[in-house]
Design a protein around this motif. Sequence first.
Motif, PDB file in Angstrom:
ATOM      1  N   UNK A 183     -12.167   6.879  13.647  1.00  0.00           N
ATOM      2  CA  UNK A 183     -12.216   8.192  12.984  1.00  0.00           C
ATOM      3  C   UNK A 183     -11.800   9.301  13.948  1.00  0.00           C
ATOM      4  N   UNK A 184     -12.174   9.146  15.204  1.00  0.00           N
ATOM      5  CA  UNK A 184     -11.886  10.181  16.202  1.00  0.00           C
ATOM      6  C   UNK A 184     -10.427  10.132  16.664  1.00  0.00           C
ATOM      7  N   UNK A 185      -9.957   8.957  17.042  1.00  0.00           N
ATOM      8  CA  UNK A 185      -8.629   8.849  17.657  1.00  0.00           C
ATOM      9  C   UNK A 185      -7.501   8.749  16.630  1.00  0.00           C
ATOM     10  N   UNK A 186      -7.733   8.000  15.553  1.00  0.00           N
ATOM     11  CA  UNK A 186      -6.653   7.718  14.604  1.00  0.00           C
ATOM     12  C   UNK A 186      -6.627   8.683  13.415  1.00  0.00           C
TER      13      UNK A 186
ATOM     14  N   UNK B 219      -5.852   5.481   1.009  1.00  0.00           N
ATOM     15  CA  UNK B 219      -6.389   6.819   0.796  1.00  0.00           C
ATOM     16  C   UNK B 219      -6.216   7.690   2.036  1.00  0.00           C
ATOM     17  N   UNK B 220      -6.439   9.000   1.837  1.00  0.00           N
ATOM     18  CA  UNK B 220      -6.379   9.944   2.959  1.00  0.00           C
ATOM     19  C   UNK B 220      -7.680   9.871   3.761  1.00  0.00           C
ATOM     20  N   UNK B 221      -7.809  10.752   4.741  1.00  0.00           N
ATOM     21  CA  UNK B 221      -8.951  10.682   5.649  1.00  0.00           C
ATOM     22  C   UNK B 221     -10.282  10.774   4.919  1.00  0.00           C
ATOM     23  N   UNK B 222     -10.412  11.735   4.002  1.00  0.00           N
ATOM     24  CA  UNK B 222     -11.666  11.891   3.260  1.00  0.00           C
ATOM     25  C   UNK B 222     -11.965  10.628   2.452  1.00  0.00           C
ATOM     26  N   UNK B 223     -10.931  10.041   1.856  1.00  0.00           N
ATOM     27  CA  UNK B 223     -11.118   8.819   1.090  1.00  0.00           C
ATOM     28  C   UNK B 223     -11.548   7.652   1.955  1.00  0.00           C
ATOM     29  N   UNK B 224     -10.960   7.542   3.152  1.00  0.00           N
ATOM     30  CA  UNK B 224     -11.340   6.479   4.080  1.00  0.00           C
ATOM     31  C   UNK B 224     -12.818   6.601   4.444  1.00  0.00           C
ATOM     32  N   UNK B 225     -13.251   7.809   4.763  1.00  0.00           N
ATOM     33  CA  UNK B 225     -14.657   8.032   5.123  1.00  0.00           C
ATOM     34  C   UNK B 225     -15.573   7.623   3.972  1.00  0.00           C
ATOM     35  N   UNK B 226     -15.220   8.048   2.757  1.00  0.00           N
ATOM     36  CA  UNK B 226     -16.029   7.721   1.592  1.00  0.00           C
ATOM     37  C   UNK B 226     -16.116   6.226   1.352  1.00  0.00           C
TER      38      UNK B 226
ATOM     39  N   UNK C  50      -6.695  -3.453  16.783  1.00  0.00           N
ATOM     40  CA  UNK C  50      -6.724  -1.998  16.611  1.00  0.00           C
ATOM     41  C   UNK C  50      -5.563  -1.344  17.343  1.00  0.00           C
ATOM     42  N   UNK C  51      -5.289  -1.796  18.571  1.00  0.00           N
ATOM     43  CA  UNK C  51      -4.182  -1.215  19.327  1.00  0.00           C
ATOM     44  C   UNK C  51      -2.818  -1.609  18.790  1.00  0.00           C
ATOM     45  N   UNK C  52      -2.734  -2.760  18.112  1.00  0.00           N
ATOM     46  CA  UNK C  52      -1.440  -3.248  17.624  1.00  0.00           C
ATOM     47  C   UNK C  52      -1.089  -2.739  16.230  1.00  0.00           C
ATOM     48  N   UNK C  53      -2.064  -2.775  15.311  1.00  0.00           N
ATOM     49  CA  UNK C  53      -1.752  -2.430  13.920  1.00  0.00           C
ATOM     50  C   UNK C  53      -2.361  -1.116  13.462  1.00  0.00           C
ATOM     51  N   UNK C  54      -3.317  -0.557  14.219  1.00  0.00           N
ATOM     52  CA  UNK C  54      -3.910   0.708  13.840  1.00  0.00           C
ATOM     53  C   UNK C  54      -5.202   0.540  13.046  1.00  0.00           C
ATOM     54  N   UNK C  55      -5.820   1.666  12.726  1.00  0.00           N
ATOM     55  CA  UNK C  55      -7.161   1.660  12.147  1.00  0.00           C
ATOM     56  C   UNK C  55      -7.165   1.291  10.661  1.00  0.00           C
ATOM     57  N   UNK C  56      -6.349   1.953   9.858  1.00  0.00           N
ATOM     58  CA  UNK C  56      -6.365   1.681   8.415  1.00  0.00           C
ATOM     59  C   UNK C  56      -5.909   0.259   8.072  1.00  0.00           C
ATOM     60  N   UNK C  57      -4.873  -0.286   8.722  1.00  0.00           N
ATOM     61  CA  UNK C  57      -4.550  -1.700   8.465  1.00  0.00           C
ATOM     62  C   UNK C  57      -5.692  -2.652   8.843  1.00  0.00           C
ATOM     63  N   UNK C  58      -6.469  -2.285   9.856  1.00  0.00           N
ATOM     64  CA  UNK C  58      -7.612  -3.115  10.234  1.00  0.00           C
ATOM     65  C   UNK C  58      -8.663  -3.121   9.119  1.00  0.00           C
ATOM     66  N   UNK C  59      -8.864  -1.967   8.471  1.00  0.00           N
ATOM     67  CA  UNK C  59      -9.767  -1.899   7.319  1.00  0.00           C
ATOM     68  C   UNK C  59      -9.267  -2.801   6.195  1.00  0.00           C
ATOM     69  N   UNK C  60      -7.956  -2.757   5.945  1.00  0.00           N
ATOM     70  CA  UNK C  60      -7.369  -3.602   4.896  1.00  0.00           C
ATOM     71  C   UNK C  60      -7.591  -5.076   5.207  1.00  0.00           C
ATOM     72  N   UNK C  61      -7.382  -5.464   6.451  1.00  0.00           N
ATOM     73  CA  UNK C  61      -7.578  -6.859   6.839  1.00  0.00           C
ATOM     74  C   UNK C  61      -9.022  -7.285   6.619  1.00  0.00           C
ATOM     75  N   UNK C  62      -9.969  -6.435   7.023  1.00  0.00           N
ATOM     76  CA  UNK C  62     -11.374  -6.744   6.823  1.00  0.00           C
ATOM     77  C   UNK C  62     -11.718  -6.895   5.355  1.00  0.00           C
ATOM     78  N   UNK C  63     -11.158  -6.022   4.506  1.00  0.00           N
ATOM     79  CA  UNK C  63     -11.409  -6.101   3.074  1.00  0.00           C
ATOM     80  C   UNK C  63     -10.872  -7.380   2.455  1.00  0.00           C
ATOM     81  N   UNK C  64      -9.676  -7.768   2.839  1.00  0.00           N
ATOM     82  CA  UNK C  64      -9.059  -8.970   2.275  1.00  0.00           C
ATOM     83  C   UNK C  64      -9.791 -10.232   2.734  1.00  0.00           C
TER      84      UNK C  64
END
Length: 364
Positions: free
Chosen positions: A29-32, A88-95, A151-165
């Motif tokens: 949330x802070x860096x990305x 989603x955008x930042x607010x959506x990600x947080x939610x 996290x360093x290779x694919x970024x934060x939001x793709x990591x969330x997608x991977x966890x969800x799948x």
Amino acid sequence: MNHVTKLAFSGGIRSFTSSLIWPYIGFGLYKYLGLSLVQVSQFYLTQLLISSIAYVIGGYLTDYLGRRLVMTLATSLSSLVLTLAFFLNTAGVIGMVLLQSGFSSIYAVANMASVGDMGGNFKQLVRSFSVIRVGINAGWAIGPAIGGLLLGDIGFKPLLLLGGVLSVVAIPFVYSLPDHKGRVRFFLPNRKFAMFLIPTLLTFTVMGQLGFPLVTYYSGLGIAVWQVGLLYAVNGGLIILLQRWIGERVSGNYRTWISVGMLMYSLSYGLVSLVSNVWEALLDVVGITLAEMIVSPLSQSISTSLAESETRGTYSGIYGLVSSMGRTLGSSMSAFLLTRGGEVTWSSVGGVGAVSAILYLALI
């Protein structure tokens, strides 16, 4: 595959997908996503509030809808919201992340009630919770390492997608579990359970140190973050290797053993202020882990055995609420005391552990 093994498998899959993400939520949330440190702190406070409410709601839903349906819905919805966060955008990600935290709390309540439904004596309860902890810690032993690399290779939001799948994999295990419903009733817990919650709050205040407080303190000593990560790997690895063996041996005189475990916690955290390098930290983490392997399955088993069978889900929700409050209190206490010197911090934590040990002997 029996009931407990299925819970261990589903717990391991869920902990793996969660640990890909949760150790790096604040950082992501802070860096990305560009949140300030103050906003990240507000996020964690909001997460505490949502999780606390979810534990209580989860208890009533577990008794009303049944364990299997609640665990299946919680797992499915956790997967869905993490997947949606990618789009989603930042607010959506947080939610979405906050919702996932709530669904995970609801799952934990139903999982604990499901173990209690199997019946059996206290020793069997400890054995079951020990097996489930092995599965969960297997996930935590490898998830953070993989998540940190990705996290360093694919970024934060793709990591969330991977966890969800990936979390979808747990759904067949959960759905194949036997079901049980309770009776929804608004009540005050019985006296024995209420008395047990007093030292339990202090127990989880101590257990809450294994996270932000230790990372912050060890980093201040000059121990590298990757070395701290290895310490947590040792914690998970020891639990995988020894939890079942220790669980078998502490289930007899549980009142004495849970007090012994808290005294081990007290000594181990009291000695943190003497740590000066990674090898001394490793020895101390071994002591902390041994205490954890004694206290954690006993605490869950005592809670389950004191719950009334018709409202076991609600009792599990209350236990989850108190444990969550204790962990947050512990982290907050250490964050405050760290500004006044590490020695004061860790001697205070050790004192809380000793008081908890005494209260278990006096109140259980």
